[in-house]
Scaffold this active site. Structure first.
Site, PDB file in Angstrom:
ATOM      1  N   ARG A 211      28.938  37.095  31.787  1.00 60.98           N
ATOM      2  CA  ARG A 211      28.261  37.313  33.056  1.00 60.98           C
ATOM      3  C   ARG A 211      28.210  35.982  33.794  1.00 60.98           C
ATOM      4  NH1 ARG A 211      29.216  41.828  32.560  1.00 60.98           N
ATOM      5  NH2 ARG A 211      27.866  43.662  32.597  1.00 60.98           N
TER       6      ARG A 211
ATOM      7  N   GLU B 153      29.200  38.844  43.126  1.00 63.50           N
ATOM      8  CA  GLU B 153      30.545  39.424  43.150  1.00 63.50           C
ATOM      9  C   GLU B 153      30.634  40.492  44.231  1.00 63.50           C
ATOM     10  OE1 GLU B 153      31.576  38.752  38.407  1.00 63.50           O
ATOM     11  OE2 GLU B 153      30.940  40.729  39.111  1.00 63.50           O
TER      12      GLU B 153
ATOM     13  N   HIS C 179      36.822  39.440  37.661  1.00 61.66           N
ATOM     14  CA  HIS C 179      36.054  40.342  36.792  1.00 61.66           C
ATOM     15  C   HIS C 179      36.923  41.493  36.280  1.00 61.66           C
ATOM     16  CE1 HIS C 179      31.678  41.657  35.849  1.00 61.66           C
ATOM     17  NE2 HIS C 179      32.509  42.129  34.926  1.00 61.66           N
TER      18      HIS C 179
END
Length: 320
Positions: free
Chosen positions: A236, A265, A287
């Site tokens: 994370r 994000e 990601h």
């Protein structure tokens, strides 16, 4: 009996080529590619079950949804859901576990190979004409280090951490498991957190993000690592102080970093990592470490299994 209404708030987080299995119950299904914060309450007003990957469901939202009985998180991390409020309001919460135990470790290892061997740096040098200027069949503007024999420190010993350890060992890496930061004593097979930082050639993070792990790797931790070491974060974004990481790269406190997750994000140029992505020793991905087709199909299958189990009155992958 009224058919349950299931609303998927951010279906676009699962690629279109991935099929969601059919539920073995009659139901009403609504899905939206994306849902903005101001649209959440309206879209879930009649829902008994909400599916979210990254859409935030906090207390202020949940208080306005008296019909909501279940939140099916289409991911492992549940930091976008107010777990305490769900417990208080009697809302069940499930997550997805163990679906990316091949995809994430492979992504980590790919980053390790790319950064240990400076592939990005050499690619950029060729693009800048360095090879032509050198007038040699090869040139060495960046160190090239083998992966076999290097020491990998792993923070987070769950399914992903263990799978990463197994894959790393298969290519000849030495693996160290870090005990929780500040722990009074170490579990069998673990070393103190600070010791792992000092010994690791590569450090990879696979722990959850919470109050205890926010900025787990900051300026002090980076300064304690080898100047030749690499930091990989596929966990994370908030686990690593992003500004401190960029400073450590520029000042030579560590040699490289691979980052797949960001504090916010999608990350834009206000993010220090994105603003410095030109650095030859910084490798960024959006990601996607979890996102092989196989892994995402596993996720979709488990997501529907979680909902089916709830409708059958069973507990499966329950967080609350």
């Amino acid at each position: 009996m009224t058919l349950p209404t299931i609303v998927f708030l951010d279906r676009a987080t699962i690629p279109t080529q991935i099929e969601l299995p059919h539920l073995p119950f009659e139901h009403q299904w609504l899905e939206y590619d994306l849902t903005a914060p101001g649209e959440v309450v309206d879209r879930l007003q009649s829902a008994q079950i909400a599916i979210t990957n990254k859409v935030v469901l906090d207390r202020s939202v949940l208080m306005q949804l008296p019909n909501l009985k279940m939140i099916a998180v289409a991911a492992t991390g549940v930091n976008n859901v107010d777990i305490e409020a769900c417990h208080e309001f009697g809302i069940a919460v499930t997550n997805i576990r163990g679906y990316a135990t091949r995809s994430v470790p492979e992504h980590v290892l790919a980053m390790i190979f790319a950064l240990r061997r400076n592939l990005k740096g050499y690619h950029n040098d060729i693009a800048a004409g360095e090879w032509q200027r050198q007038k040699q069949f090869c040139f060495f503007t960046h160190p090239i280090r083998d992966v076999a024999g290097a020491t990998l420190g792993i923070i987070g010993s769950g399914a992903l951490g263990q799978a990463t350890a197994q894959l790393a060992k298969s290519v000849g890496m030495n693996v160290l498991l870090a005990e929780r930061k500040g722990a009074a004593q170490c579990r069998d097979g673990f070393l103190p957190f600070e010791r792992v930082l000092a010994l690791s050639d590569v450090l990879t993070l696979h722990c959850p993000l919470n109050e205890q792990t926010h900025h787990l790797i900051g300026r002090q931790e980076l300064a304690s690592m080898k100047s030749s070491s690499i930091v990989i974060n596929t966990g994370r974004g908030g686990l690593v102080d992003e500004e401190a990481l960029v400073d450590a790269l520029k000042q030579g406190e560590i040699s490289a970093a691979g980052v797949d997750v960001f504090t916010d994000e999608p990350a834009d140029e206000s993010n220090s990592l994105v603003a410095n992505m030109h650095l030859p020793n910084l490798l960024l991905t959006p990601h996607v470490a979890w996102g092989s087709d196989t892994a995402i199909q596993n996720l979709a299958d488990i997501l529907i299994e979680n909902i089916a189990a709830f409708l059958e009155g069973k507990q499966h992958n329950r967080v609350v």
